[in-house]
Design a protein around this motif. Structure first.
Motif, PDB file in Angstrom:
ATOM      1  N   ASN A   1       0.858  -1.248   0.019  1.00 18.53           N
ATOM      2  CA  ASN A   1      -0.042   0.023  -0.080  1.00 18.53           C
ATOM      3  C   ASN A   1       0.873   1.235  -0.138  1.00 18.53           C
ATOM      4  OD1 ASN A   1      -1.827  -2.062   0.450  1.00 18.53           O
ATOM      5  ND2 ASN A   1      -2.968  -0.731   2.218  1.00 18.53           N
ATOM      6  N   LYS A   2       1.962   1.226   0.959  1.00 17.35           N
ATOM      7  CA  LYS A   2       2.505   2.555   0.933  1.00 17.35           C
ATOM      8  C   LYS A   2       3.576   2.512  -0.385  1.00 17.35           C
ATOM      9  CE  LYS A   2       2.099   3.479   5.730  1.00 17.35           C
ATOM     10  NZ  LYS A   2       2.617   2.930   7.046  1.00 17.35           N
ATOM     11  N   ALA A   3       3.879   1.613  -1.067  1.00 19.13           N
ATOM     12  CA  ALA A   3       4.589   1.585  -2.203  1.00 19.13           C
ATOM     13  C   ALA A   3       4.366   1.113  -3.340  1.00 19.13           C
ATOM     14  CB  ALA A   3       6.278   1.347  -1.811  1.00 19.13           C
ATOM     15  N   PRO A   4       3.015   1.342  -3.914  1.00 18.25           N
ATOM     16  CA  PRO A   4       2.317   0.498  -4.705  1.00 18.25           C
ATOM     17  C   PRO A   4       3.149   0.504  -6.280  1.00 18.25           C
ATOM     18  CG  PRO A   4       0.996   2.483  -4.340  1.00 18.25           C
ATOM     19  CD  PRO A   4       2.136   2.657  -3.262  1.00 18.25           C
ATOM     20  N   PHE A   5       2.724  -0.373  -6.995  1.00 18.27           N
ATOM     21  CA  PHE A   5       3.124  -0.080  -8.458  1.00 18.27           C
ATOM     22  C   PHE A   5       2.144   0.489  -9.405  1.00 18.27           C
ATOM     23  CE2 PHE A   5       3.056  -1.932 -12.745  1.00 18.27           C
ATOM     24  CZ  PHE A   5       4.555  -2.212 -13.055  1.00 18.27           C
ATOM     25  N   THR A   6       2.432   1.120 -10.380  1.00 19.26           N
ATOM     26  CA  THR A   6       1.851   1.801 -11.166  1.00 19.26           C
ATOM     27  C   THR A   6       1.662   1.242 -12.335  1.00 19.26           C
ATOM     28  OG1 THR A   6       2.351   3.953 -10.120  1.00 19.26           O
ATOM     29  CG2 THR A   6       0.952   4.163 -12.221  1.00 19.26           C
ATOM     30  N   GLY A   7       0.339   0.531 -12.825  1.00 17.89           N
ATOM     31  CA  GLY A   7       0.025  -0.015 -14.144  1.00 17.89           C
ATOM     32  C   GLY A   7      -0.388   0.874 -14.816  1.00 17.89           C
ATOM     33  N   LYS A   8      -0.579   0.489 -16.290  1.00 20.06           N
ATOM     34  CA  LYS A   8      -1.224   1.181 -17.268  1.00 20.06           C
ATOM     35  C   LYS A   8      -2.369   0.450 -17.698  1.00 20.06           C
ATOM     36  CE  LYS A   8       0.991   4.912 -18.823  1.00 20.06           C
ATOM     37  NZ  LYS A   8       2.277   5.773 -19.494  1.00 20.06           N
TER      38      LYS A   8
ATOM     39  N   GLY B   1      -8.130   9.149  -5.227  1.00 21.31           N
ATOM     40  CA  GLY B   1      -9.134   9.744  -4.457  1.00 21.31           C
ATOM     41  C   GLY B   1      -8.984   9.357  -2.780  1.00 21.31           C
ATOM     42  N   VAL B   2      -9.962  10.067  -2.205  1.00 25.53           N
ATOM     43  CA  VAL B   2      -9.723   9.649  -0.655  1.00 25.53           C
ATOM     44  C   VAL B   2     -11.244   9.387  -0.335  1.00 25.53           C
ATOM     45  CG1 VAL B   2      -7.981  11.045  -0.104  1.00 25.53           C
ATOM     46  CG2 VAL B   2     -10.191  12.209  -0.246  1.00 25.53           C
ATOM     47  N   ARG B   3     -11.320   8.763   0.977  1.00 26.20           N
ATOM     48  CA  ARG B   3     -12.668   8.232   1.474  1.00 26.20           C
ATOM     49  C   ARG B   3     -13.335   9.564   1.886  1.00 26.20           C
ATOM     50  NH1 ARG B   3     -10.249   3.081   5.006  1.00 26.20           N
ATOM     51  NH2 ARG B   3     -10.045   5.073   6.332  1.00 26.20           N
ATOM     52  N   GLU B   4     -14.849   9.522   1.521  1.00 25.33           N
ATOM     53  CA  GLU B   4     -15.667  10.683   2.224  1.00 25.33           C
ATOM     54  C   GLU B   4     -15.609  10.871   3.367  1.00 25.33           C
ATOM     55  OE1 GLU B   4     -20.040  11.492   1.265  1.00 25.33           O
ATOM     56  OE2 GLU B   4     -19.052  11.159  -0.616  1.00 25.33           O
ATOM     57  N   LYS B   5     -15.750   9.417   4.300  1.00 24.67           N
ATOM     58  CA  LYS B   5     -15.948   9.669   5.745  1.00 24.67           C
ATOM     59  C   LYS B   5     -14.673  10.368   6.649  1.00 24.67           C
ATOM     60  CE  LYS B   5     -14.482   5.087   6.750  1.00 24.67           C
ATOM     61  NZ  LYS B   5     -14.653   3.555   7.342  1.00 24.67           N
ATOM     62  N   ASP B   6     -13.438  10.152   6.005  1.00 32.62           N
ATOM     63  CA  ASP B   6     -12.270  10.419   6.791  1.00 32.62           C
ATOM     64  C   ASP B   6     -11.279  11.128   6.060  1.00 32.62           C
ATOM     65  OD1 ASP B   6     -11.428   8.251   5.724  1.00 32.62           O
ATOM     66  OD2 ASP B   6     -11.130   6.949   7.560  1.00 32.62           O
TER      67      ASP B   6
ATOM     68  N   LYS C   1      -8.954   9.804   4.397  1.00 28.31           N
ATOM     69  CA  LYS C   1      -7.920   8.900   3.975  1.00 28.31           C
ATOM     70  C   LYS C   1      -8.008   8.362   2.751  1.00 28.31           C
ATOM     71  CE  LYS C   1      -6.850   8.127   8.866  1.00 28.31           C
ATOM     72  NZ  LYS C   1      -7.071   7.561   9.891  1.00 28.31           N
ATOM     73  N   PRO C   2      -6.884   7.968   2.462  1.00 31.41           N
ATOM     74  CA  PRO C   2      -6.901   7.199   1.008  1.00 31.41           C
ATOM     75  C   PRO C   2      -7.653   5.975   1.146  1.00 31.41           C
ATOM     76  CG  PRO C   2      -4.596   7.556   1.656  1.00 31.41           C
ATOM     77  CD  PRO C   2      -5.372   7.970   2.732  1.00 31.41           C
ATOM     78  N   HIS C   3      -8.177   5.445  -0.107  1.00 32.38           N
ATOM     79  CA  HIS C   3      -8.895   4.301  -0.221  1.00 32.38           C
ATOM     80  C   HIS C   3      -8.389   3.192   0.176  1.00 32.38           C
ATOM     81  CE1 HIS C   3     -12.564   6.174  -1.663  1.00 32.38           C
ATOM     82  NE2 HIS C   3     -12.088   6.688  -2.647  1.00 32.38           N
ATOM     83  N   ALA C   4      -9.055   2.342   0.637  1.00 28.50           N
ATOM     84  CA  ALA C   4      -8.354   0.801   1.074  1.00 28.50           C
ATOM     85  C   ALA C   4      -8.141   0.078  -0.295  1.00 28.50           C
ATOM     86  CB  ALA C   4      -9.270   0.069   1.891  1.00 28.50           C
ATOM     87  N   VAL C   5      -7.245  -0.990  -0.299  1.00 32.83           N
ATOM     88  CA  VAL C   5      -6.766  -1.752  -1.435  1.00 32.83           C
ATOM     89  C   VAL C   5      -7.795  -2.672  -1.646  1.00 32.83           C
ATOM     90  CG1 VAL C   5      -5.610  -3.368  -0.203  1.00 32.83           C
ATOM     91  CG2 VAL C   5      -5.012  -3.025  -2.609  1.00 32.83           C
ATOM     92  N   ARG C   6      -8.285  -3.142  -2.574  1.00 30.49           N
ATOM     93  CA  ARG C   6      -9.135  -4.115  -3.312  1.00 30.49           C
ATOM     94  C   ARG C   6      -8.399  -5.218  -4.001  1.00 30.49           C
ATOM     95  NH1 ARG C   6     -11.666   0.746  -1.334  1.00 30.49           N
ATOM     96  NH2 ARG C   6     -14.011   0.639  -1.346  1.00 30.49           N
ATOM     97  N   LEU C   7      -8.951  -6.230  -3.513  1.00 30.28           N
ATOM     98  CA  LEU C   7      -8.129  -7.581  -4.329  1.00 30.28           C
ATOM     99  C   LEU C   7      -9.031  -8.013  -5.478  1.00 30.28           C
ATOM    100  CD1 LEU C   7      -6.889  -9.849  -1.475  1.00 30.28           C
ATOM    101  CD2 LEU C   7      -5.670  -8.297  -2.993  1.00 30.28           C
ATOM    102  N   TYR C   8      -8.175  -8.464  -6.609  1.00 35.26           N
ATOM    103  CA  TYR C   8      -8.886  -8.901  -7.801  1.00 35.26           C
ATOM    104  C   TYR C   8      -7.776 -10.272  -8.354  1.00 35.26           C
ATOM    105  CZ  TYR C   8     -11.748  -4.871  -7.658  1.00 35.26           C
ATOM    106  OH  TYR C   8     -12.525  -3.911  -7.223  1.00 35.26           O
ATOM    107  N   SER C   9      -8.814 -11.370  -8.450  1.00 38.51           N
ATOM    108  CA  SER C   9      -8.068 -12.396  -9.125  1.00 38.51           C
ATOM    109  C   SER C   9      -7.476 -12.274 -10.332  1.00 38.51           C
ATOM    110  CB  SER C   9      -8.937 -13.424  -9.199  1.00 38.51           C
ATOM    111  OG  SER C   9      -9.823 -13.965  -8.028  1.00 38.51           O
TER     112      SER C   9
ATOM    113  N   ILE D   1     -16.741   1.568  -5.090  1.00 37.35           N
ATOM    114  CA  ILE D   1     -15.745   2.653  -5.507  1.00 37.35           C
ATOM    115  C   ILE D   1     -14.493   1.990  -6.495  1.00 37.35           C
ATOM    116  CG2 ILE D   1     -13.479   3.941  -4.591  1.00 37.35           C
ATOM    117  CD1 ILE D   1     -16.315   5.068  -3.211  1.00 37.35           C
ATOM    118  N   CYS D   2     -13.971   0.921  -5.997  1.00 35.88           N
ATOM    119  CA  CYS D   2     -13.009   0.418  -6.963  1.00 35.88           C
ATOM    120  C   CYS D   2     -13.447  -0.234  -8.262  1.00 35.88           C
ATOM    121  CB  CYS D   2     -12.217  -0.410  -6.256  1.00 35.88           C
ATOM    122  SG  CYS D   2     -10.465  -0.843  -6.907  1.00 35.88           S
ATOM    123  N   SER D   3     -14.434  -1.053  -7.871  1.00 34.23           N
ATOM    124  CA  SER D   3     -14.906  -1.731  -9.302  1.00 34.23           C
ATOM    125  C   SER D   3     -15.431  -0.692 -10.424  1.00 34.23           C
ATOM    126  CB  SER D   3     -15.950  -2.885  -9.055  1.00 34.23           C
ATOM    127  OG  SER D   3     -16.931  -1.994  -8.311  1.00 34.23           O
TER     128      SER D   3
END
Ligand code: FAD
Length: 431
Positions: free
Chosen positions: A145-152, A193-198, A200-208, A247-249
């Motif tokens: 999360n703190k050092a993510p990869f940037t894909g295109k 983007g960031v979460r509306e409630k606080d 903070k950055p959005h949490a990561v979501r996993l995708y197979s 958010i993420c999908s």
């Protein structure tokens, strides 16, 4: 895209080196019963429905759909002059994957160039362990999360029909070879983007990951996701509430080529394939986007020129549950695998809104698996690996069904599952 007529190339064929071979194009279909010869760049020729491949399949580059009467193949190397006759006309597509010549006597002919062909000399073994089934080097969580990869984003396409329940997209992401993964692993995506409630950055979501490690283009530089757009149906409004959409999908399904995606992973080892024994049977049970890892499996087992594909002798059996036929995912690829490898690939669909189970109710995935309970249990007794992927809600129905079958066979369900887990034959990834 250029398809080359034989007449244009017969005299000069021997002068063509693979690297300078011409590209393909659309062959105009003006007449019935035409005879055309085609020159192609890489791989080998596979077959039409019911025929064994003449040459082991390599990369798929171009797909030809033809009402074929007969066909004749001449390879550059190593075998010259191979030919075959089709006894009946067929509409089945077949693929050209090697440098060579093909003469088709056809009632009609059309071609589709598949995207991002790899160069001829790119062998499909550059992402293999040594030996290929050695999983000791499988890595996880290289990017965090703190050092993510940037894909295109390479492409984002809706892959379900108009009557599907909801939208599912196939998304190809370029990682430039810097984010390798194994079949069965997942990528994390951090939506912008960031979460509306606080704030903070959005949490990561996993995708197979829905491709093999080589990616759909076989370069080893892309990976694909199969993402369902999460929407929220508001009971009060009796309509979708856009304020509550996933958010993420939605971010992923709305991406455009060139967009950047922050990614983490690769994640997970629970869905890896045990490749050491090439006779291993796989039973893959998916609902909806749970198909993603199994698409990767099927590509690895049947569509690539890898040591794993070349060695595979077992049976891979895919069960997919969706609402209706418009919601089927990657059906063309699975039908292709079935036609080409009838001995090694089985496919069963549960279409809950179109089929009935034996009690007259909706056909859910557990009902479809239950139809083959004896075979499934026998396979598991003989060492098959069973995989489940999709929505969490699929598991209670599956487990109830398995418990019932165990009861009818005089088996203790808990012990039976414990045995499968102990032998690492039981793989579950639900969300
Ligand atoms: P979120 O923003 O997280 O929202 C979640 C749900 O809550 C949505 O349905 C949303 O509509 C609803 N919601 C939002 N706000 C409200 C509210 N105020 N009140 C009520 N409801 C609300 N998914 C895939 O599509 N494909 C895959 O291959 C895949 N693989 C996965 C693999 C693993 C290992 C795991 C753990 C999950 C996987 N998922 C996959 C699921 C994925 O990670 C996400 O959970 C999914 O895409 C939803 O994320 P989202 O950001 O779009 O929704």
């Amino acid at each position: 895209m250029k398809i080359v007529s034989a007449l244009a190339f017969v005299s000069t064929a021997s002068a063509f080196m693979p690297s300078t071979a011409p590209k393909f194009g659309v062959l105009p279909v003006e007449r019935w019963r035409e005879t055309r010869s085609l020159l192609w760049e890489c791989g080998s020729v596979t077959h039409a429905s019911g025929l064994k491949p003449m040459i082991p399949e390599r990369r798929r580059c171009v797909r030809i759909s033809a009402l074929v009467i007969s066909w004749h193949v001449e390879n550059w190397e190593p075998d010259k002059g191979q030919s075959n006759q089709l006894t009946e006309s067929t509409k089945q597509p077949f693929d050209l994957n090697s440098c060579g010549f093909l003469t088709i006597h056809a009632l009609s002919l059309s071609t589709i160039e598949l995207p991002n062909r790899t160069s001829l000399n790119l062998k499909q073994d550059f992402l293999e362990a040594s030996p290929y089934y050695d999983q000791s080097a499988v890595i996880t969580n290289v990017y965090k999360n703190k050092a993510p990869f940037t894909g295109k984003i390479v492409s984002t396409k809706r892959i379900v029909g108009p009557k599907a329940t909801g939208e599912t997209c196939h998304i190809i992401i370029d990682h430039n070879g810097d984010f390798p993964y194994w079949e069965g692993q997942s990528w994390g995506v951090i939506p912008p983007g960031v979460r509306e409630k606080d704030g903070k950055p959005h949490a990561v979501r996993l995708y197979s990951i829905a491709s093999s490690r080589y990616g759909d283009d076989m370069t080893g530089k892309t990976g694909s996701l199969c993402v369902r757009r999460a929407t929220y149906w508001c009971p009060e409004l009796q309509a979708e509430d856009p304020a509550k959409k996933g958010i993420c999908s939605n971010f992923l399904c709305d991406t455009q080529p060139g967009d950047e995606v922050m990614m983490t992973g690769p994640a997970g080892k629970v869905m890896l394939m045990p490749e050491e024994d090439p006779n291993t049977d796989y039973i893959m049970v998916a609902t909806g986007t749970g198909i993603a890892p199994f698409r990767g499996f099927v590509r690895r087992l049947f569509f690539e020129d890898t040591p794993a594909a070349n060695a595979y002798k077992g049976e891979a059996w895919l069960f997919l549950g969706v609402a209706n036929s418009d919601a089927l995912l990657y059906d063309d690829e699975f039908q292709d695998a079935k036609a080409r490898f009838p001995e090694n690939f089985r496919l069963d669909y549960a279409l809950s809104r179109e089929q009935e189970n034996k009690k007259g109710g909706k056909m859910y995935i557990q009902d479809k698996v239950e139809e083959y309970a004896d075979e499934v249990f026998n396979k598991l007794d003989n060492g098959a690996h069973i995989y489940f992927c999709g929505l969490k809600g699929m598991m209670p129905g599956i487990q109830d069904m398995l418990a019932e079958v165990c009861k009818s066979k005089g088996l203790d369900y808990e012990e039976w599952i414990k045995g499968l887990k102990a032998k690492k034959q039981w793989h579950v990834e639900v969300y």
